[in-house]
Write a protein that holds these residues in place. Structure first.
Motif, mmCIF file in Angstrom:
data_model
loop_
_atom_site.group_PDB
_atom_site.id
_atom_site.type_symbol
_atom_site.label_atom_id
_atom_site.label_comp_id
_atom_site.label_asym_id
_atom_site.label_seq_id
_atom_site.Cartn_x
_atom_site.Cartn_y
_atom_site.Cartn_z
ATOM 1 N N ALA B 114 51.320 42.914 42.402
ATOM 2 C CA ALA B 114 51.267 43.717 43.625
ATOM 3 C C ALA B 114 49.864 44.209 43.961
ATOM 4 N N VAL B 115 48.932 44.065 43.030
ATOM 5 C CA VAL B 115 47.574 44.571 43.261
ATOM 6 C C VAL B 115 46.811 43.574 44.139
ATOM 7 N N ALA B 116 46.183 44.074 45.197
ATOM 8 C CA ALA B 116 45.428 43.200 46.093
ATOM 9 C C ALA B 116 44.259 42.563 45.345
ATOM 10 N N PRO B 117 43.918 41.307 45.677
ATOM 11 C CA PRO B 117 42.782 40.656 45.009
ATOM 12 C C PRO B 117 41.514 41.508 45.050
ATOM 13 N N ALA B 118 41.230 42.116 46.193
ATOM 14 C CA ALA B 118 40.007 42.924 46.293
ATOM 15 C C ALA B 118 40.085 44.141 45.377
ATOM 16 N N VAL B 119 41.294 44.727 45.257
ATOM 17 C CA VAL B 119 41.447 45.891 44.389
ATOM 18 C C VAL B 119 41.339 45.460 42.925
ATOM 19 N N VAL B 122 37.827 45.383 42.011
ATOM 20 C CA VAL B 122 37.257 46.704 41.786
ATOM 21 C C VAL B 122 37.638 47.239 40.406
ATOM 22 N N LEU B 123 38.892 47.000 39.986
ATOM 23 C CA LEU B 123 39.341 47.479 38.681
ATOM 24 C C LEU B 123 38.528 46.833 37.556
ATOM 25 N N TRP B 124 38.274 45.543 37.688
ATOM 26 C CA TRP B 124 37.519 44.854 36.635
ATOM 27 C C TRP B 124 36.057 45.240 36.669
ATOM 28 N N LEU B 125 35.575 45.606 37.856
ATOM 29 C CA LEU B 125 34.199 46.093 37.963
ATOM 30 C C LEU B 125 34.024 47.374 37.144
ATOM 31 N N PHE B 126 35.039 48.249 37.175
ATOM 32 C CA PHE B 126 34.950 49.491 36.402
ATOM 33 C C PHE B 126 34.816 49.202 34.913
ATOM 34 N N LYS B 166 45.446 38.792 37.901
ATOM 35 C CA LYS B 166 46.447 39.078 38.922
ATOM 36 C C LYS B 166 47.547 38.022 38.968
ATOM 37 N N GLY B 230 38.997 37.863 48.625
ATOM 38 C CA GLY B 230 38.785 39.289 48.405
ATOM 39 C C GLY B 230 38.113 39.581 47.073
ATOM 40 N N HIS B 233 34.430 38.505 47.510
ATOM 41 C CA HIS B 233 33.736 39.331 48.500
ATOM 42 C C HIS B 233 33.472 40.734 47.960
ATOM 43 N N ALA B 234 34.464 41.316 47.280
ATOM 44 C CA ALA B 234 34.316 42.690 46.804
ATOM 45 C C ALA B 234 33.450 42.766 45.548
#
Lengths: 277, 292
Positions: B114-119, B122-126, B166, B230, B233-234
């Motif tokens: 359910a997690v958007a690709p762009a989100v 961001v999670l893996w960036l953290f 994902k 996403g 891009h993110a």
């Protein structure tokens, strides 16, 4: 001992999968300097309220301030609901027409709908954008949602299901003097409830997670969706970003679709295995 | 074929109208326009355009940047598919062994879908940010120079992991369903004949699972091709340099940032051919499964 190996592996799997979310949740409860120093704590801090209210009310205060989360969540919700409901409604109607009527052009109509499967937004970015601009739909909720409402997948699913409905139902309805729309409303719709629910879960997630399309057709901040807004907060990923607020924003962005999957799991599994895409 | 039907021509056409109108305006017309524009070349001011036949295609295919993006796409997609399917198969086999726990583990593993690709990016960036990420910092302290913003290979690795993370849940659901549908009697018979678990996996489970695996391969490739814009891009914006620029990303850059319509359209048309091929493969397969 051998019996426990599978559980051990699965626990590791579950932990690895949850790790990014856990770190984000924890990060969203600390202040900017704690995270900026790089010592990401493994236990919750005390700044949750201020981080979430910063995200909710003002969309952060750093260089990449975006629309407040309250507004973006509303936009995302409207977009996801419009896409999911729109796709279901027009697909129900088209599947009904294709299965229960014989008329000239029926096969052409069916194949035209089928073609959309092969034309994802990504392969027709610029011309679709040009159409949106020429129809004056740029920067509007209509432009954001209507082009995504056509659905071959949903139409195929309903068609498949309608084909399993016995002829006797139609005969009985006709004998009782019910017209086609009456049959659609009183017999077909109630029979389709399970399929509609299953499809709704999948399509809601699909709508919520849209990225490229909103990026293209909206630059008005009041229409920003939360997934795009979150990515904009990152910028080029500088260490000086307001990471604590970004993490709170990330939690807000993923909570609604994850909640839908977890709480509607039965429908979700059904929808996933039946749409197959 | 249905025998009893309703009469009329106007009503069904009216029912189909919304779907057909949207399809015509936002799908068929733009697709036609992409094909038409791919045959034209605009002057730099966008005032005049000239018919150039297949020249845009020849130019695109000869471009080193396009070839680089094609290679990135191949590397990215196969890695995502292999990683996401391998992990999912391993976990599904483990879950299948514990009869009682299978559903619980499924609940705990499906939500990343359910997690958007762009989100997800961001999670893996953290986790992997070189200065604020837990893992990124640990790597640097351990003497490994980790910075996905400077090192192209590391950037590629990170977008692959984020995109695969994902997709595992989707594959897991299908693999688990496939495993649970294998008759226990067949496995028990093999066990009685003395086949060890590893041998049972390779000679019985895997062949019976191959239709599922093939279906998932196509789905995963389509996902990696089209739904991961996403993530890239993110997370990296196609960089550093052009290290993570895939074909889709390049169409976006060419069309939206550089406004090079001829080239962007030619690239779109090449991708269109690719999707049509993938969809054809997918449907041939699904059709066969239906008649099974």
């Amino acid at each position: 001992m051998r019996r426990y190996w599978p559980h051990l592996w699965l626990l590791i799997g579950v932990l690895v999968f949850a790790a990014p979310i856990y770190i984000t949740l924890i990060g969203s409860t600390h202040d900017a300097s704690t995270i900026g120093r790089g010592d990401v704590p493994l236990l919750p801090g005390t700044h949750a309220a201020e981080n979430y209210s910063a995200a909710w009310v003002s969309g952060g205060s750093g260089r990449f301030t975006v629309t407040p989360a309250s507004r973006m969540l509303l936009n995302s919700t409207i977009m996801a609901l419009s896409i999911a409901v729109g796709k279901i409604v027009i697909s129900l109607l088209s599947a009904f027409a294709v299965v229960f009527f014989r008329f000239p052009g029926r096969m052409i109509a069916f194949w035209t709908i089928f073609m959309t499967l092969m034309l994802p937004v990504e392969v027709r970015i610029i011309p679709t954008y040009q159409v949106i601009v020429s129809m004056d739909l740029f920067n509007s909720m209509a432009g954001l949602t209507i082009p995504l409402i056509a659905s071959a997948t949903a139409t195929l699913l309903f068609r498949q299901f309608f084909l399993t409905i016995p002829d006797e139902y139609v005969e009985a309805a006709k004998m009782d003097g019910a017209g086609p729309m009456r049959f659609f409303r009183d017999i077909l719709l109630p029979l389709s409830v399970t399929n509609i629910a299953a499809l709704f879960v999948i399509l809601f997630i699909y709508g919520w997670n849209q990225y490229l399309w909103p990026l293209l057709v909206v630059n008005d901040r009041s229409l920003e969706t939360i997934v795009v807004g979150l990515a904009k907060m990152i910028g080029t990923g500088d260490a000086q970003n307001e990471w604590n607020v970004i993490m709170a924003m990330a939690v807000l962005a993923l909570l609604p679709p994850v909640a839908v999957v977890v709480f509607m799991q039965r429908w979700f599994l059904k929808g996933l295995t039946e749409t197959e895409k | 074929m249905r025998k009893t039907i309703f009469k009329g021509t106007a009503l069904p056409l009216l029912l189909l109208a919304p779907q057909l109108v949207i399809t015509a305006i936002f799908f068929l017309w733009p697709a036609g326009a992409a094909i038409w524009q791919s045959l034209l070349q605009e002057d730099p001011w966008g005032t005049r355009s000239e018919f150039v036949g297949l020249r845009n295609f020849a130019e695109v295919l000869a471009e080193p940047e396009w070839r680089g993006a094609a290679w990135n796409t191949l590397l990215f997609s196969t890695s995502v598919a292999v990683l996401a399917m391998g992990t999912a198969l391993f976990l599904a086999v483990q879950a299948d062994k514990s009869i009682r726990g299978a559903n619980l583990y499924r609940t705990l593993l499906i939500w990343p879908y359910a997690v958007a690709p762009a989100v997800a990016a961001v999670l893996w960036l953290f986790l992997f940010h070189p200065s604020i990420g837990l893992v990124g910092r640990a790597l640097n302290q351990a003497g490994l120079a980790w910075d996905y913003k400077l090192n192209g290979n590391q950037a590629m690795l990170l977008v692959i992991v984020a995109a695969a993370w994902k997709q595992v849940s989707y594959n897991f659901i299908f693999f688990l369903a496939g495993l649970q549908s294998i008759p226990r009697a067949v496995l028990e018979a093999a066990a009685i004949d003395g086949a060890k678990p590893v041998r049972r996996f390779w000679t019985i489970i895997l062949p019976l699972l191959s239709p599922t695996a093939f279906f998932l391969l196509v789905v995963n490739l389509v996902y990696a091709f089209f739904d991961t814009f996403g993530v890239i891009h993110a997370l990296t914006g196609g960089g550093p340099g052009k290290a993570t620029e895939t074909l889709i990303y390049k169409v976006y850059v060419e069309g939206v940032q550089n406004v090079n319509l001829g080239s962007s359209s030619a690239q779109s048309v090449i991708l269109m051919v690719l999707v049509i091929a993938l969809t054809a493969v997918q449907f041939r397969f699904i059709e066969r499964k239906v008649h099974y």
